[in-house]
Motif scaffolding. Structure first.
Motif, PDB file in Angstrom:
ATOM      1  N   GLN A  39       9.718  47.589  24.167  1.00 33.60           N
ATOM      2  CA  GLN A  39       8.085  47.232  23.940  1.00 33.60           C
ATOM      3  C   GLN A  39       7.703  46.237  25.132  1.00 33.60           C
ATOM      4  OE1 GLN A  39       8.291  44.764  20.403  1.00 33.60           O
ATOM      5  NE2 GLN A  39       5.957  45.493  19.924  1.00 33.60           N
ATOM      6  N   LYS A  40       6.959  46.712  25.681  1.00 30.10           N
ATOM      7  CA  LYS A  40       6.092  46.205  26.802  1.00 30.10           C
ATOM      8  C   LYS A  40       5.048  45.316  26.581  1.00 30.10           C
ATOM      9  CE  LYS A  40       6.714  47.428  30.811  1.00 30.10           C
ATOM     10  NZ  LYS A  40       7.868  46.994  31.821  1.00 30.10           N
ATOM     11  N   ASP A  41       5.043  43.991  27.305  1.00 31.36           N
ATOM     12  CA  ASP A  41       3.932  43.187  27.390  1.00 31.36           C
ATOM     13  C   ASP A  41       3.378  42.499  26.160  1.00 31.36           C
ATOM     14  OD1 ASP A  41       2.150  45.431  29.628  1.00 31.36           O
ATOM     15  OD2 ASP A  41       3.656  43.770  30.048  1.00 31.36           O
ATOM     16  N   VAL A  42       4.650  42.306  25.412  1.00 36.01           N
ATOM     17  CA  VAL A  42       4.526  41.553  24.189  1.00 36.01           C
ATOM     18  C   VAL A  42       3.867  39.911  24.659  1.00 36.01           C
ATOM     19  CG1 VAL A  42       5.421  40.599  22.115  1.00 36.01           C
ATOM     20  CG2 VAL A  42       6.010  42.714  22.882  1.00 36.01           C
ATOM     21  N   MET A  43       2.851  39.460  24.019  1.00 37.31           N
ATOM     22  CA  MET A  43       2.375  38.143  24.641  1.00 37.31           C
ATOM     23  C   MET A  43       2.787  36.926  23.808  1.00 37.31           C
ATOM     24  SD  MET A  43       0.772  39.158  27.207  1.00 37.31           S
ATOM     25  CE  MET A  43      -0.169  37.797  27.793  1.00 37.31           C
ATOM     26  N   VAL A  44       3.765  36.378  24.176  1.00 36.65           N
ATOM     27  CA  VAL A  44       4.445  35.134  23.422  1.00 36.65           C
ATOM     28  C   VAL A  44       3.861  34.040  23.560  1.00 36.65           C
ATOM     29  CG1 VAL A  44       6.644  34.069  22.875  1.00 36.65           C
ATOM     30  CG2 VAL A  44       6.674  36.580  23.652  1.00 36.65           C
ATOM     31  N   PRO A  45       3.414  33.342  22.466  1.00 37.13           N
ATOM     32  CA  PRO A  45       2.586  32.211  22.487  1.00 37.13           C
ATOM     33  C   PRO A  45       3.467  30.820  22.804  1.00 37.13           C
ATOM     34  CG  PRO A  45       2.729  32.689  20.267  1.00 37.13           C
ATOM     35  CD  PRO A  45       3.370  33.876  21.128  1.00 37.13           C
ATOM     36  N   MET A  46       2.971  30.108  23.708  1.00 38.45           N
ATOM     37  CA  MET A  46       3.558  28.660  24.098  1.00 38.45           C
ATOM     38  C   MET A  46       2.894  27.667  23.287  1.00 38.45           C
ATOM     39  SD  MET A  46       5.977  29.580  26.102  1.00 38.45           S
ATOM     40  CE  MET A  46       6.164  31.165  25.263  1.00 38.45           C
ATOM     41  N   VAL A  50      -1.140  29.150  25.457  1.00 37.41           N
ATOM     42  CA  VAL A  50      -0.850  30.097  26.644  1.00 37.41           C
ATOM     43  C   VAL A  50       0.287  31.163  26.269  1.00 37.41           C
ATOM     44  CG1 VAL A  50      -0.115  30.149  29.097  1.00 37.41           C
ATOM     45  CG2 VAL A  50      -1.316  28.319  28.571  1.00 37.41           C
ATOM     46  N   ARG A  51      -0.225  32.360  26.498  1.00 31.39           N
ATOM     47  CA  ARG A  51       0.734  33.449  26.241  1.00 31.39           C
ATOM     48  C   ARG A  51       1.489  34.195  27.333  1.00 31.39           C
ATOM     49  NH1 ARG A  51      -2.986  37.577  23.276  1.00 31.39           N
ATOM     50  NH2 ARG A  51      -3.815  37.414  25.228  1.00 31.39           N
ATOM     51  N   LEU A  52       2.544  34.183  27.098  1.00 30.23           N
ATOM     52  CA  LEU A  52       3.607  34.732  28.437  1.00 30.23           C
ATOM     53  C   LEU A  52       3.767  36.490  28.092  1.00 30.23           C
ATOM     54  CD1 LEU A  52       5.946  31.562  29.126  1.00 30.23           C
ATOM     55  CD2 LEU A  52       3.605  32.233  29.899  1.00 30.23           C
ATOM     56  N   ALA A  53       3.810  37.128  28.993  1.00 25.77           N
ATOM     57  CA  ALA A  53       3.996  38.611  29.106  1.00 25.77           C
ATOM     58  C   ALA A  53       5.356  38.683  28.792  1.00 25.77           C
ATOM     59  CB  ALA A  53       3.429  39.415  30.157  1.00 25.77           C
ATOM     60  N   THR A  54       6.040  39.488  27.901  1.00 22.84           N
ATOM     61  CA  THR A  54       7.243  39.591  27.655  1.00 22.84           C
ATOM     62  C   THR A  54       7.673  41.088  27.384  1.00 22.84           C
ATOM     63  OG1 THR A  54       7.397  37.338  26.650  1.00 22.84           O
ATOM     64  CG2 THR A  54       9.101  39.029  26.351  1.00 22.84           C
ATOM     65  N   ASP A  55       8.889  41.870  28.134  1.00 24.20           N
ATOM     66  CA  ASP A  55       9.403  42.847  27.570  1.00 24.20           C
ATOM     67  C   ASP A  55      10.731  42.782  26.789  1.00 24.20           C
ATOM     68  OD1 ASP A  55       7.193  43.927  28.843  1.00 24.20           O
ATOM     69  OD2 ASP A  55       8.450  44.575  30.869  1.00 24.20           O
ATOM     70  N   SER A 109       1.356  37.022  32.697  1.00 23.00           N
ATOM     71  CA  SER A 109       1.518  35.956  31.996  1.00 23.00           C
ATOM     72  C   SER A 109       0.068  35.069  32.251  1.00 23.00           C
ATOM     73  CB  SER A 109       2.718  35.145  32.142  1.00 23.00           C
ATOM     74  OG  SER A 109       3.838  35.616  31.510  1.00 23.00           O
ATOM     75  N   GLU A 110      -0.463  34.575  31.174  1.00 22.31           N
ATOM     76  CA  GLU A 110      -1.515  33.590  31.267  1.00 22.31           C
ATOM     77  C   GLU A 110      -1.235  32.249  32.033  1.00 22.31           C
ATOM     78  OE1 GLU A 110      -3.742  35.321  27.286  1.00 22.31           O
ATOM     79  OE2 GLU A 110      -2.742  33.593  27.109  1.00 22.31           O
ATOM     80  N   GLY A 111      -2.005  31.301  32.004  1.00 21.18           N
ATOM     81  CA  GLY A 111      -1.796  29.956  32.503  1.00 21.18           C
ATOM     82  C   GLY A 111      -1.898  29.888  33.985  1.00 21.18           C
ATOM     83  N   THR A 112      -1.509  28.828  34.250  1.00 20.71           N
ATOM     84  CA  THR A 112      -1.282  28.271  35.851  1.00 20.71           C
ATOM     85  C   THR A 112       0.101  28.126  36.312  1.00 20.71           C
ATOM     86  OG1 THR A 112      -3.676  27.169  35.678  1.00 20.71           O
ATOM     87  CG2 THR A 112      -2.150  26.703  37.578  1.00 20.71           C
TER      88      THR A 112
END
Length: 630
Positions: A39-46, A50-55, A109-112
């Motif tokens: 499952q590609k590019d699941v956006m996991v919230p911190m 901010v959401r981090l792209a996750t496979d 992934s989002e954020g800085t």
């Protein structure tokens, strides 16, 4: 169906599920479940939104993911999670869920992005999210090298409850000690890393025009090196402000204090989660010194258990048996980089009664490769056959070590006999405009500006700032001290320091030291071979402490401690032990302008007159950890 491989992958089918994520099914020959789905590019919230792209790679049968909860192998990296596909496929077909995540501000992934400072809390949040998923049994093992070895340490220091074990390879840690800052000097491999990655996978790179401008800048790195220091707003790096800000701040900040507190294990090992840890590095890796330091610190602070393996490797090359101009023999390589880790994970995540604690490479807490027992001939590719062998040990440093002083003496002599009482000095001039070139060594992120590993210490077309084929010992700003030919083999295994009594005409300057294994002339090497073993540096203003700057009084003699990288090497009968002393090693380290101006803000430079003392009252020496009876 598409045939893509005879052994690993027999078929591959692609489709896009209704939720818009790509699902891949592949068959294999590894057992447990011979397929996997991703499952590609699941956006996991911190915690801050901010959401981090996750496979997520899961074992499957007949194209359907297995439903039972399984342990998870997690990789958190800044280098694009898509590059984890090979490892992910292996572990997903061996009974694990594999999770790969782009770190904050990188790729999808989002954020800085910030240099590792977010990876503790982000790692905790990622682990908590994993622990709540139906496919997770609540146990996480981490995997990764270099930067994403550092994300393992960050998560362990943050104490993520779900984290059960880590295998940090060549991992970032203790950045103000002997890595980004080394004896107070700045390692320019990280200047190189920023210049390359500011336009790769960064926020700035999302704009095509900006990405191209940053690529042009990266392509001209050699020209920018000649214009150091890099200043805020004065280069295209300003288009990627978080990268410029980190780099300039890091080059301006020399003290090992709270600025470098992220992933600081040596100064706070008690904060590390008490879990099984397997540390991996190499004698020619940039993080080798921090790996042995972490082992010593964690061995005292946690029950672990803590294991360590040190090979003859350069950065991230555990499956290789040669580098630079040197070969160590086929046994030096780890043949299957995933299988040996799986043995560790199986034991600590699944409770398997296997080779951990019983057989190599897990039989004893320490496993080292002792270099230098080869015959010194050329192999089929023209490399020095330095050779070596694996050996198991119970501790580091070795309990049987005999720390032995080899004294620098007049006339370029290196000897165990104490120097004479009569005042004795050797002098040279250090010109910052003509620094001593780097020829191999403990390097990572050297792309195009540095060569890694073991090299004959002479120039050539492979050294951009020392193109002529002359030995580095011919330079007038390199002092060479070497022993007589050895009468018997001498093994040196452990931590190494040079204690140098010296003065300078400058208020601030650098002193460098390099340990060299000098091969005598032979049929294959008529001129001999000067093999670098380890090196180090100290910046004068940090001679008293890495925590505080104190400028020098010109002409006053001080004692400087230069910490070299650890090693294990047999100096064979007939070889010489050599120590090179100078004041620069460029572009491995930034060049000291000798002016005492604030770090990275200098506008001037001056030639310094350097004096090395070697008499009984000022006995400059290298302290070698000699192992008897081998």
């Amino acid at each position: 169906m598409q045939l893509v491989g005879k052994q690993r992958f027999i078929t591959r089918r692609w489709f896009v599920p209704a939720i818009g994520l790509l699902l891949m099914v592949a068959s294999g020959s590894w057992g447990f479940a011979n397929e996997f789905v991703v499952q590609k590019d699941v956006m996991v919230p911190m915690r801050d939104g901010v959401r981090l792209a996750t496979d997520i790679y899961r074992p499957a049968t007949d194209g359907k993911a297995l439903e039972q909860p399984l342990p998870v192998i997690l990789s958190r990296l800044p280098y694009n999670k898509d590059g984890q596909a090979s490892a992910a496929k292996y572990y997903a077909t061996h009974g694990y869920v594999f999770v790969a995540q782009d770190t904050r501000g990188r790729y999808k992934s989002e954020g800085t992005w910030h240099m590792l400072s977010d990876d503790g809390p982000d790692g905790v949040d990622c682990a908590a999210w994993i622990g709540k998923q139906s496919w997770s049994d609540g146990k996480i093992g981490m995997i990764g090298t270099s930067y994403y070895g550092g994300t393992q340490h960050a998560m362990a220091l943050a104490g993520a409850p779900e984290l059960a074990t880590v295998i940090p390879v060549d991992a970032m840690a203790n950045m103000g000690r002997q890595s980004l800052r080394n004896g107070g000097a700045f390692e320019l491999r990280f200047w190189n890393w920023i210049f390359l990655n500011a336009g790769r996978g960064s926020r700035a790179a999302k704009d095509a025009g900006t990405a191209e401008t940053l690529k042009v800048m990266a392509d001209q790195r050699l020209a920018y090196l000649e214009q150091l220091p890099t200043r805020r707003g004065m280069t295209p790096l300003r288009l990627s402000p978080e990268y410029e800000d980190w780099l300039v701040s890091a080059m301006e900040h020399g003290a090992n204090d709270s600025f470098w507190s992220d992933v600081n294990i040596v100064d706070a090992p008690q904060e590390y989660k008490d879990i099984p840890v397997y540390l991996v590095s190499g004698w020619y890796d940039s993080w080798g010194g921090n790996t042995t330091a972490n082992f010593m610190a964690l061995q005292r602070a946690i029950k672990g258990p803590v294991y360590m393996i040190m090979g003859p490797w350069i950065h991230a090359q555990q499956t290789a048996s040669s580098h630079g101009q040197v070969s160590f023999g086929k046994e030096a390589a780890i043949a299957n980089q995933w299988a040996w880790r799986k043995e560790w994970y199986d034991h600590w995540l699944k409770g398997a009664d296997n080779s951990v604690g019983k057989a190599d490479p897990f039989q004893t807490p320490v496993r080292i490769f002792v270099m230098g027992t080869g015959d010194g001939s050329k192999d089929e590719k023209g490399r020095l056959q330095h050779g070596g062998y694996w050996r198991n040990e119970n501790e580091w440093p070795l309990a049987r070590t005999q720390y032995t002083d080899f004294y620098l003496q007049a006339g370029g002599v290196l000897a165990q006999e104490a120097p004479p009482a009569k005042e004795s000095i050797t002098q040279f001039q250090f010109d910052p405009a003509d620094p001593v070139p780097t020829i191999g060594g403990n390097i990572s992120s050297g792309d195009d500006i540095l060569v890694q590993g073991g090299w004959n210490q002479k120039g050539g077309p492979h050294i951009w700032n020392f193109l002529k084929p002359i030995p580095i010992s011919a330079r007038k700003d390199v002092l060479v001290f070497q022993s007589a030919p050895l009468e018997h083999d001498l093994e040196v295994t452990g931590e190494i320091e040079v204690e140098l009594f010296a003065s300078s005409s400058a208020v601030d300057t650098d002193f460098t030291a390099k340990l060299v294994d000098v091969y005598p002339p032979s049929a294959d090497w008529p001129g001999g071979f000067d093999l670098n073993i380890g090196d180090g540096i100290v910046r004068g203003r940090f001679r008293e402490s890495l925590q505080e700057e104190v400028l020098m009084t010109p002409g006053e003699t001080y004692e400087f401690t230069i910490k070299l990288y650890p090693t294990s090497n047999v100096f064979k009968k007939g070889h010489r032990i050599r120590v090179d002393i100078s004041s620069s090693n460029f572009p491995r380290f930034d060049v000291n302008p000798n002016t005492g101006e604030p770090l990275n803000r200098q506008r001037m430079s001056k030639v310094a007159d350097q004096t090395i003392c070697h008499d009984s009252t000022r006995p400059s020496r290298i302290v070698l950890p000699v192992i008897p009876g081998t």
